[in-house]
Design a protein around this motif. Structure first.
Motif, mmCIF file in Angstrom:
data_model
loop_
_atom_site.group_PDB
_atom_site.id
_atom_site.type_symbol
_atom_site.label_atom_id
_atom_site.label_comp_id
_atom_site.label_asym_id
_atom_site.label_seq_id
_atom_site.Cartn_x
_atom_site.Cartn_y
_atom_site.Cartn_z
ATOM 1 N N ASN A 81 44.973 2.266 -24.962
ATOM 2 C CA ASN A 81 44.494 2.919 -23.394
ATOM 3 C C ASN A 81 43.400 3.834 -23.480
ATOM 4 O O ASN A 81 42.893 4.453 -22.462
ATOM 5 C CB ASN A 81 45.648 3.796 -22.987
ATOM 6 N N ILE A 113 43.085 6.437 -10.370
ATOM 7 C CA ILE A 113 44.067 7.166 -9.739
ATOM 8 C C ILE A 113 43.367 8.424 -10.230
ATOM 9 O O ILE A 113 42.252 8.406 -10.944
ATOM 10 C CB ILE A 113 44.688 6.363 -11.027
ATOM 11 N N ASN A 127 45.488 13.155 -21.957
ATOM 12 C CA ASN A 127 44.806 13.164 -21.120
ATOM 13 C C ASN A 127 45.603 11.922 -19.909
ATOM 14 O O ASN A 127 45.284 11.049 -20.071
ATOM 15 C CB ASN A 127 43.301 13.720 -20.277
ATOM 16 N N THR A 185 42.603 11.708 -11.775
ATOM 17 C CA THR A 185 42.847 12.052 -13.467
ATOM 18 C C THR A 185 41.542 12.752 -13.340
ATOM 19 O O THR A 185 40.616 12.149 -12.437
ATOM 20 C CB THR A 185 42.574 10.717 -14.854
ATOM 21 N N ARG A 186 40.986 13.407 -14.611
ATOM 22 C CA ARG A 186 39.818 14.118 -14.788
ATOM 23 C C ARG A 186 38.232 12.805 -14.343
ATOM 24 O O ARG A 186 37.001 13.263 -14.203
ATOM 25 C CB ARG A 186 39.253 14.917 -15.990
ATOM 26 N N GLU A 210 39.979 16.855 -28.909
ATOM 27 C CA GLU A 210 41.348 17.034 -27.255
ATOM 28 C C GLU A 210 42.688 17.411 -27.461
ATOM 29 O O GLU A 210 43.766 17.905 -26.847
ATOM 30 C CB GLU A 210 41.564 15.402 -26.108
ATOM 31 N N TYR A 217 31.018 -0.712 -18.392
ATOM 32 C CA TYR A 217 32.309 -0.425 -17.699
ATOM 33 C C TYR A 217 33.003 -1.426 -17.466
ATOM 34 O O TYR A 217 33.882 -2.466 -18.243
ATOM 35 C CB TYR A 217 33.108 0.997 -16.790
ATOM 36 N N ASP A 268 39.942 8.938 -33.724
ATOM 37 C CA ASP A 268 38.677 8.339 -32.987
ATOM 38 C C ASP A 268 38.916 6.822 -33.586
ATOM 39 O O ASP A 268 38.538 5.944 -34.048
ATOM 40 C CB ASP A 268 37.842 8.749 -33.451
ATOM 41 N N VAL A 269 38.934 6.363 -31.480
ATOM 42 C CA VAL A 269 38.892 4.845 -32.021
ATOM 43 C C VAL A 269 38.275 3.595 -32.533
ATOM 44 O O VAL A 269 37.950 2.334 -32.627
ATOM 45 C CB VAL A 269 40.217 3.551 -30.775
ATOM 46 N N ASP A 303 44.544 10.968 -30.009
ATOM 47 C CA ASP A 303 43.156 11.360 -29.735
ATOM 48 C C ASP A 303 41.738 12.049 -29.870
ATOM 49 O O ASP A 303 42.132 12.480 -31.378
ATOM 50 C CB ASP A 303 43.608 12.100 -28.382
ATOM 51 N N THR A 355 45.508 -1.099 -21.467
ATOM 52 C CA THR A 355 44.621 -0.130 -19.791
ATOM 53 C C THR A 355 43.854 -0.849 -19.650
ATOM 54 O O THR A 355 42.460 -0.170 -19.786
ATOM 55 C CB THR A 355 44.936 0.948 -19.983
ATOM 56 N N GLY A 360 43.846 0.533 -10.386
ATOM 57 C CA GLY A 360 42.799 0.987 -9.080
ATOM 58 C C GLY A 360 41.920 2.884 -9.169
ATOM 59 O O GLY A 360 42.452 2.557 -10.635
ATOM 60 N N LYS A 379 36.189 -4.014 -19.300
ATOM 61 C CA LYS A 379 37.176 -3.837 -18.531
ATOM 62 C C LYS A 379 37.557 -5.396 -18.168
ATOM 63 O O LYS A 379 38.610 -6.026 -18.499
ATOM 64 C CB LYS A 379 37.167 -3.043 -17.333
ATOM 65 N N ILE A 431 46.486 9.300 -18.074
ATOM 66 C CA ILE A 431 47.029 8.181 -17.765
ATOM 67 C C ILE A 431 47.803 8.230 -18.910
ATOM 68 O O ILE A 431 48.847 7.956 -19.280
ATOM 69 C CB ILE A 431 46.471 6.649 -16.855
#
Ligand code: NAD
Length: 261
Positions: free
Chosen positions: A80, A178, A15, A180-181, A40, A145, A57-58, A36, A130, A176, A149, A17
């Motif tokens: 990402n 972006i 999905n 996406t969903r 998904e 979050y 699954d990471v 992913d 990312t 910044g 990051k 990015i």
């Protein structure tokens, strides 16, 4: 930026990015596998862009190890996969905190560790994380979050330092806002967007392809002397301390600011 003959992996590639990064890598000649979650349908999504897809699954080391084991040694790994949940400090539950750290930070570490182990013997390669503008700021209601990051910068610097001797470069993009969903709700509310974009020098939000181009640069041979650094892709948001837009000559059409002078 040419990636012919190179193998690339993009986590969270089904999905947003990640999908844009995978598509741009394919267009530049790479053989790409997107990792992913099963929900998904990574194989199905990958088939639409000429890539391979793999369920991984990471947060689950064994699932990630088997996915890496199925393909060739990668030349490029884009770390990402990510998630976000909005809550004030007071309302951040242990579940939200742990889930965000698990995916964004532990997931990134798991991917990096396995990727590095596979790439080290080849003494070459590029890893791109990312991260986010939230690696540097303290946007309210995003404590978990933001912590992840910011934490990615620690992973970035340490990995660049340890993997440099093996010819492996490690860099990060810091997007910044972006489209996406993950940010669909923000993009569908013109009133708050008007104020948000007032602080972005280019007057608008970004598109996934605009982040993907920066990732491709960092992953490419054009960036051969670049490691351990961040490339901010935010339309000038971090640079625009007191805001750019809102003067008498400026108008907002619901998606972007324009200067009429
Ligand atoms: N959209 C933005 O404005 C923005 C800004 C800065 C940074 N980012 C970062 O960009 C990355 C991609 O976000 P996006 O906006 O494209 O969101 P998205 O939700 O469209 O994509 C995230 C992808 O990660 C996958 N994922 C989530 N948990 C996973 C797991 N445990 N294992 C494997 N895959 C998993 C999702 O299934 C999804 O495909 C994230 O790391 C996000 O934090 C996004």
């Amino acid at each position: 930026m040419k990636f012919h003959g190179k193998n690339a992996i993009v986590t969270g590639g089904a999905n947003g990015i990640g999908l844009a990064i995978a598509r741009n890598l394919v267009m530049a000649g790479a053989s790409v596998c997107i990792f992913d979650l099963a929900s998904e349908n990574p194989a199905e999504r990958a088939s639409t862009i000429g890539a391979q897809g793999c369920v991984a699954d990471v947060t689950d080391r064994s699932s990630l190890e088997s996915a890496f084991g199925l393909g060739p040694i990668p030349d490029v790994v884009v770390i990402n996969a990510g998630t976000v949940g909005i809550a004030s400090i007071a309302n951040t539950s242990a579940e939200l905190w742990n889930r965000t750290l698990n995916v964004n930070l532990t997931g990134a570490f798991n991917t990096l560790q396995i990727a590095a182990e596979r790439m080290r013997p080849t003494r070459k390669g590029a890893i791109v994380l990312t991260a986010s503008t939230n690696s540097f700021d303290g946007e309210a209601d995003l404590i978990a979050y933001n912590a992840t990051k910011a934490g990615l910068l620690g992973i970035l610097h340490t990995a660049a330092n340890e993997l440099g001797p093996y010819g492996i470069r490690v860099n990060a993009v810091c997007p910044g806002l972006i489209r996406t969903r993950l940010t669909a709700e923000a993009f569908s509310n013109p009133a708050p967007l008007r104020d948000y974009f007032r602080h972005i020098a280019l007057g608008r939000g970004g598109e996934p392809d605009e982040v993907a181009q920066a990732v491709l640069f960092l992953a490419s041979d054009l960036a051969s002397y670049i490691t351990g650094t961040t490339l901010v892709v935010d339309g000038g948001q971090l640079a625009s301390k007191f805001g750019t837009w809102g003067g008498a000559a400026d108008s907002f059409d619901g998606q972007r600011w324009t200067r009429n002078s």
